[in-house]
Structures are given as structure tokens and as C-alpha cells.
Design a protein around this motif. Structure first.
Motif, short mmCIF file in Angstrom:
data_model
loop_
_atom_site.label_atom_id
_atom_site.label_comp_id
_atom_site.label_asym_id
_atom_site.label_seq_id
_atom_site.Cartn_x
_atom_site.Cartn_y
_atom_site.Cartn_z
N PHE A 230 0.83 -1.20 0.00
CA PHE A 230 0.00 0.00 0.00
C PHE A 230 0.87 1.26 0.00
CE2 PHE A 230 -2.48 3.27 2.29
CZ PHE A 230 -3.56 3.36 1.42
N MET A 231 1.95 1.27 0.81
CA MET A 231 2.84 2.43 0.82
C MET A 231 3.53 2.60 -0.54
SD MET A 231 2.36 3.45 3.89
CE MET A 231 1.70 2.72 5.40
N ALA A 232 3.86 1.49 -1.21
CA ALA A 232 4.47 1.58 -2.53
C ALA A 232 3.48 2.14 -3.55
CB ALA A 232 4.96 0.20 -2.97
N ILE A 233 2.20 1.77 -3.42
CA ILE A 233 1.18 2.31 -4.33
C ILE A 233 1.06 3.82 -4.16
CG2 ILE A 233 -1.31 2.32 -4.81
CD1 ILE A 233 -1.33 -0.65 -4.14
N LEU A 234 1.21 4.29 -2.92
CA LEU A 234 1.17 5.73 -2.65
C LEU A 234 2.48 6.42 -3.00
CD1 LEU A 234 -0.70 5.86 0.80
CD2 LEU A 234 -1.65 6.25 -1.49
N LEU A 264 3.92 7.26 11.95
CA LEU A 264 5.12 7.46 11.15
C LEU A 264 4.82 7.58 9.66
CD1 LEU A 264 8.16 7.79 11.17
CD2 LEU A 264 8.40 5.30 11.13
N PRO A 265 4.03 6.67 9.04
CA PRO A 265 3.69 6.88 7.63
C PRO A 265 2.95 8.19 7.37
CG PRO A 265 3.20 4.63 8.29
CD PRO A 265 3.53 5.38 9.53
N ILE A 266 2.13 8.62 8.34
CA ILE A 266 1.42 9.89 8.17
C ILE A 266 2.41 11.06 8.14
CG2 ILE A 266 -0.07 11.51 9.42
CD1 ILE A 266 -1.85 9.15 10.14
N PRO A 274 -0.40 15.79 1.24
CA PRO A 274 -1.25 15.67 2.43
C PRO A 274 -2.49 14.81 2.23
CG PRO A 274 -0.51 17.94 2.14
CD PRO A 274 -0.09 17.18 0.90
N ILE A 275 -2.97 14.66 1.00
CA ILE A 275 -4.16 13.82 0.79
C ILE A 275 -3.87 12.37 1.11
CG2 ILE A 275 -3.69 13.29 -1.64
CD1 ILE A 275 -7.11 14.05 0.00
N ASP A 276 -2.58 11.97 1.02
CA ASP A 276 -2.20 10.60 1.36
C ASP A 276 -2.42 10.30 2.85
OD1 ASP A 276 -1.51 10.09 -1.23
OD2 ASP A 276 0.64 10.43 -0.94
N VAL A 277 -2.42 11.34 3.67
CA VAL A 277 -2.68 11.15 5.10
C VAL A 277 -4.06 10.54 5.29
CG1 VAL A 277 -3.01 12.33 7.30
CG2 VAL A 277 -1.14 13.01 5.78
N LEU A 278 -5.04 11.05 4.53
CA LEU A 278 -6.40 10.52 4.64
C LEU A 278 -6.45 9.06 4.19
CD1 LEU A 278 -9.43 10.90 5.14
CD2 LEU A 278 -9.61 11.76 2.79
N TRP A 279 -5.76 8.73 3.10
CA TRP A 279 -5.77 7.35 2.61
C TRP A 279 -5.11 6.40 3.61
CZ3 TRP A 279 -9.31 6.98 -0.65
CH2 TRP A 279 -9.52 7.89 -1.67
N ILE A 280 -4.02 6.84 4.22
CA ILE A 280 -3.34 5.99 5.21
C ILE A 280 -4.23 5.75 6.42
CG2 ILE A 280 -1.38 5.87 6.81
CD1 ILE A 280 0.26 7.37 4.72
N ALA A 281 -4.89 6.81 6.90
CA ALA A 281 -5.77 6.67 8.06
C ALA A 281 -6.93 5.73 7.76
CB ALA A 281 -6.29 8.04 8.50
N LEU A 282 -7.54 5.89 6.59
CA LEU A 282 -8.66 5.01 6.21
C LEU A 282 -8.20 3.57 6.06
CD1 LEU A 282 -10.56 7.25 3.62
CD2 LEU A 282 -11.24 6.70 5.96
#
Length: 368
Positions: A230-234, A264-266, A274-282
């Protein structure tokens, strides 16, 4: 009964009072000693559970002809190397994240100020905020003074933690290497019937503690792979390291591990998009649900079969009694006690009764 007899103190009363004073003194002495030795007792308890977790691997090597001392060394050195590699990767990841945040701090601050201005119709600038902050010199000086005062306390705490970890490791090695001798010593002071019960409880503790560690490792590997992908996709940097961090923290810290691991990923995502923060949290919330209700019950069914509500209660109770150490040891300890008691609790067949399953009862009435 004469007046002389009524006025005389019973012969047993002075002895009872003296005995009561002796027991009260022993209680105070024991309470004082317990509070003085509480740290050592916790270290021994943790070392004992670590030795229980290492026992299956050491025993497997011993059955293949490896001397128990050498087998213990192999298992613990391998464990220390894995932990050391994880800590080194974590430190590297933290340094890179802090460096990236420091480099991108002006940009992030400008974007935050612009967002506030658009939302509230203001005209703040970063220069204005910095000037106001500098004018509040007392706040900055007080913070710097407190940080300087706490520096020695923080360093002392870190050094004390390192000493405790080394002490736990040494005791764990001794307890594991001399496991058969320790069990023989304990059984030597017990009658044969009690020896069988103690050895049976010891075996259950080894199975449940080892099973807990085994199940956590499997969950950590799956979580690391899924989150790494998932982190690689982002397109986050160090996606594999972030996945390993997420898997270890989320799997070995009960209840809140997933949310702690997401921090840490956030922070890394804040420096990119910053939009990735929302995806990581979800994704963290979704994976927590998937792990708790679908993945974990299937993995732990044959190792540490503890009801989710009981596990949460055990973690809370362990944390209240022994802090973070109690929270980590709560589930394997609860599983051991549950398995031991289940063999001595008589269970009976339950008759078919619609009142047991209310849904079945309603369905029968509806069809009727």
C-alpha cells in the motif's frame, strides 16, 4: 464467676496480641520489601515469559542433537540480530523522516497559513507569526529551560531502560538454558501428584506463550507485506521499511498498535502529498477491522484462543497492574490460565432450546 475472675485478663489474650503484632510487623516488612523489589520482580517475570517463548525453538534444536546451551545461544543471537536490524532500520527511517520534515517545514507552514487565511478570511503571513512568537520570549525561554532541565532525566531514563533490557536478556538466557534443571528443582520440593500438575501447567504456559509469539509473527508478516504494498502504491519513500514498522508495531502492541504505527507513515506523507494522510488513516482503520474480525481469529484459533472481549479486559488489567509490560504479557498469561482451568471445569451437553439463539426462535415463530 467471682469478681476476681471477671477482672483477670484471659491467659490467651497476651499471646494473641503478641502474635498479632508479629504478623502485622511481618506484613509491613513484606510490603516494604515488595515495593523495593518490584522492579526486579517485573524483570524476572518478563524474563520467565521470554524463556517460555524461546523454549519451543531451543527444544527443537536440542532434539536434533544440539547441546542445550549452544541451542539457547543460537536462538537468542538470532533473535537479537533480528531485533537489532529492526531497530537500526527504524532509527534510519526516523532520521530520514525528521530530516525531510525539517526541510519541508517552511513549505508545509506556508500551506497551513494559506489554508487558515482562506477558511477564516484572514491575512496572516509566516513572518507575522514568527514575529509574534519571538515577542513571546518568555514562552520560548521557559520551554528551552524545561528542555535543558529534562535532558538529564531523559538520558537517565534511556540508560535505565537499556540496563533493564540487558538484564532481562541475561535472565532469559539463564532460565532457558537451565530450563530442565529449574523444572527439576521446583518439582523436587513437591509431592508426585503436585509435580504432575506443575509440569502440566508449565507445558501449557510454553504452548500458549510460544503460540502467541508464533501467531503475532504471522500477523506481523502479513501486515508488513500488505502495508508495504500500500505504501508503494502511494509512492512513499522506504515503503518496505514503513511496511515492516507497521507490521511489527500493529501486531505486537495490543489494541492501539495499528493507530500508533500509522503515525510514522502519516508524517512521511505530510512531506509529499497531504491527501495521502487521509488514505493511510482510512486504510489503517480498514485493516484493523480486517485483522481483528477475519484474519486474527483464524490464525489464533489453534494457538491462543482467547475471546476478544476477554483479551481486551486482560490487556487493560495487565496495563493497570504492570504498565506496558503487563499489557504485553496479559494475553499469553490469560490463555495459559484459561487452558489450565478448562481441564478442571466440568462441562455438560446443552439441550436444544430456542431461547439460546433468539434469532432461531424468531425465525421459527415467523415460519410458524
Amino acid at each position: 464467676m467471682t469478681s476476681e475472675t471477671r477482672g483477670r485478663m484471659p491467659e490467651w489474650l497476651p499471646k494473641a496480641m503478641a502474635l498479632g503484632c508479629v504478623f502485622f510487623g511481618l506484613f509491613l516488612l513484606g510490603d516494604w520489601a515488595f515495593h523495593r523489589l518490584r522492579g526486579i520482580l517485573i524483570i524476572l517475570l518478563v524474563a520467565f515469559f521470554v524463556s517460555l517463548a524461546m523454549e519451543p525453538a531451543v527444544a527443537a534444536l536440542a532434539r536434533r542433537g544440539v547441546r542445550r546451551g549452544l541451542a539457547t545461544g543460537i536462538v537468542f543471537v538470532g533473535t537479537f540480530l533480528c531485533v537489532g536490524a529492526f531497530v537500526a532500520a527504524l532509527v534510519t527511517l526516523l532520521v530520514q523522516t525528521v530530516t525531510r520534515l525539517a526541510a519541508d517545514a517552511p513549505r508545509l507552514l506556508n500551506e497551513a497559513v494559506d489554508g487558515v487565511n482562506r477558511a477564516f478570511g484572514q491575512h496572516f503571513t509566516v513572518h507575522d507569526l514568527s514575529q509574534r512568537l519571538l515577542h513571546e520570549s518568555d514562552l520560548i525561554s521557559n520551554y528551552a529551560r524545561e528542555a535543558a532541565d529534562n535532558a538529564w532525566g531523559v538520558s537517565t531514563t534511556v540508560l535505565g531502560g537499556v540496563v533493564e533490557i540487558v538484564t532481562i536478556a541475561l535472565f532469559s538466557v539463564y532460565l532457558t538454558a537451565d530450563g530442565p534443571k529449574l523444572r527439576r528443582t521446583v518439582c523436587s520440593v513437591l509431592p508426585p501428584a503436585r509435580q504432575a500438575n506443575v509440569l502440566h501447567a508449565w507445558d501449557l504456559a510454553i504452548d500458549k506463550t510460544g503460540g502467541y509469539l508464533y501467531s503475532r509473527l504471522i500477523l506481523a508478516i502479513i501486515s508488513a507485506v500488505v502495508h508495504g504494498i500500500f505504501m508503494a502504491i502511494l509512492h512513499l519513500p522506504n515503503a518496505i521499511a514503513l511496511g515492516v514498522w507497521f507490521g511489527v508495531v500493529a501486531s505486537f502492541i495490543p489494541t492501539i498498535g495499528t493507530y500508533l504505527a500509522a503515525i510514522l507513515p502519516i508524517l512521511v506523507a505530510l512531506t509529499l502529498d497531504p491527501i495521502d494522510v487521509l488514505w493511510i488513516a482510512l486504510f489503517a482503520v480498514f485493516y484493523q477491522f480486517f485483522q481483528d474480525y477475519l484474519l486474527q481469529p483464524r490464525i489464533t484459533a489453534r494457538t491462543v484462543d482467547v475471546n476478544a472481549g476477554v483479551a481486551l479486559l486482560a490487556v487493560l488489567a495487565g496495563a493497570a497492574l504492570l504498565g506496558a509490560v503487563g499489557a504485553l504479557l496479559a494475553i499469553p498469561a490469560t490463555a495459559t490460565v484459561q487452558a489450565f482451568l478448562s481441564e478442571y471445569v466440568t462441562r455438560y451437553d446443552v439441550t436444544d432450546d430456542p431461547r439460546i439463539d433468539r434469532a432461531t426462535s424468531r425465525n421459527k415463530r415467523d415460519h410458524g
